[in-house]
Scaffold this active site. Structure first.
Site, PDB file in Angstrom:
ATOM      1  CE1 TYR A 100      -4.155  -1.835   0.473  1.00  0.00           C
ATOM      2  CE2 TYR A 100      -2.764  -3.263   1.805  1.00  0.00           C
ATOM      3  CZ  TYR A 100      -3.942  -3.041   1.121  1.00  0.00           C
ATOM      4  OH  TYR A 100      -4.904  -4.018   1.076  1.00  0.00           O
ATOM      5  CG  ASN A 128     -10.845  -3.387  -7.758  1.00  0.00           C
ATOM      6  OD1 ASN A 128     -11.457  -2.958  -8.731  1.00  0.00           O
ATOM      7  ND2 ASN A 128     -10.089  -4.470  -7.810  1.00  0.00           N
ATOM      8  CB  CYS A 136      -7.521  -5.067  -5.279  1.00  0.00           C
ATOM      9  SG  CYS A 136      -8.937  -6.165  -5.371  1.00  0.00           S
ATOM     10  CG  HIS A 137      -5.380 -10.745  -6.419  1.00  0.00           C
ATOM     11  ND1 HIS A 137      -6.115 -10.266  -7.498  1.00  0.00           N
ATOM     12  CD2 HIS A 137      -4.350 -11.453  -6.951  1.00  0.00           C
ATOM     13  CE1 HIS A 137      -5.560 -10.680  -8.613  1.00  0.00           C
ATOM     14  NE2 HIS A 137      -4.483 -11.397  -8.317  1.00  0.00           N
ATOM     15  CD  GLU A 163      -2.089 -13.224 -10.096  1.00  0.00           C
ATOM     16  OE1 GLU A 163      -1.124 -12.511  -9.723  1.00  0.00           O
ATOM     17  OE2 GLU A 163      -3.214 -12.754 -10.334  1.00  0.00           O
TER      18      GLU A 163
END
Length: 176
Positions: A100, A128, A136-137, A163
């Site tokens: 962040y 989001n 956003c993950h 991912e």
């Protein structure tokens, strides 16, 4: 008028929402802020071309491919600040994480400001409306904590593992 359809994903049912031409929302069933900005009536409609495109994108994503976000017509509903944060999220590479605080630094630079509140960034990231596609993950706390995912921490972990993100420095914060 807004339209919706559903997509069965490895995370559970996803609800897709459209204005007829663009994707305006993608929510994991039961997530926080589910369809929060869609004030108008939503009617179920499976035959929109945008829904076909999004389902193809999601099929590729969940098959382990890396489809480009730019392939989809996205129109998330939100103010200028949130739109800018969501644009930054789209720049986070597949399988990588960012803090962040780093997003706050990038936003401050874009806005020609000395600094930016990480909490303001967290609010924008948390709201989001197009989960998974606007990634956003991939945002974590400065110490590696897996915090702040409206779909739930377990789903955030599944997406990051899917991912192939390096999970070694990441952890679930203790509540309280």
């Amino acid at each position: 008028m807004y339209y919706s359809t559903h997509y069965p994903s490895p995370l559970g049912s996803l609800m897709l929402a459209s204005d007829g031409d663009n994707l305006i929302g993608l929510w994991i069933e039961g997530q926080k802020y589910f369809a929060a900005k869609v004030a108008e009536e939503i009617s179920e409609r499976d035959d929109l071309p945008v829904f076909s495109d999004v389902k193809t994108w999601l099929n590729q994503y969940f098959a382990g491919e890396k489809p480009a976000i730019s392939e989809l017509p996205l129109a998330p509903i939100g103010g200028a600040f949130r739109q800018s944060v969501w644009d930054l999220l789209c720049e986070i590479p597949y399988g990588e994480v960012i803090t962040y605080g780093e997003i706050a630094k990038r936003m401050a630079a874009r806005m020609n400001r000395k600094s930016m509140s990480s909490q303001a960034i967290g609010g924008a990231v948390g709201h989001n409306p197009i989960s998974i596609i606007i990634p956003c993950h991939r945002v974590v706390g400065s110490n590696g904590s897996l915090t702040g995912y409206a779909g739930g921490i377990s789903k955030k972990i599944k997406l990051l593992e899917h991912e192939g993100a390096d999970m070694s420095g990441l952890f679930i914060p203790k509540s309280g």
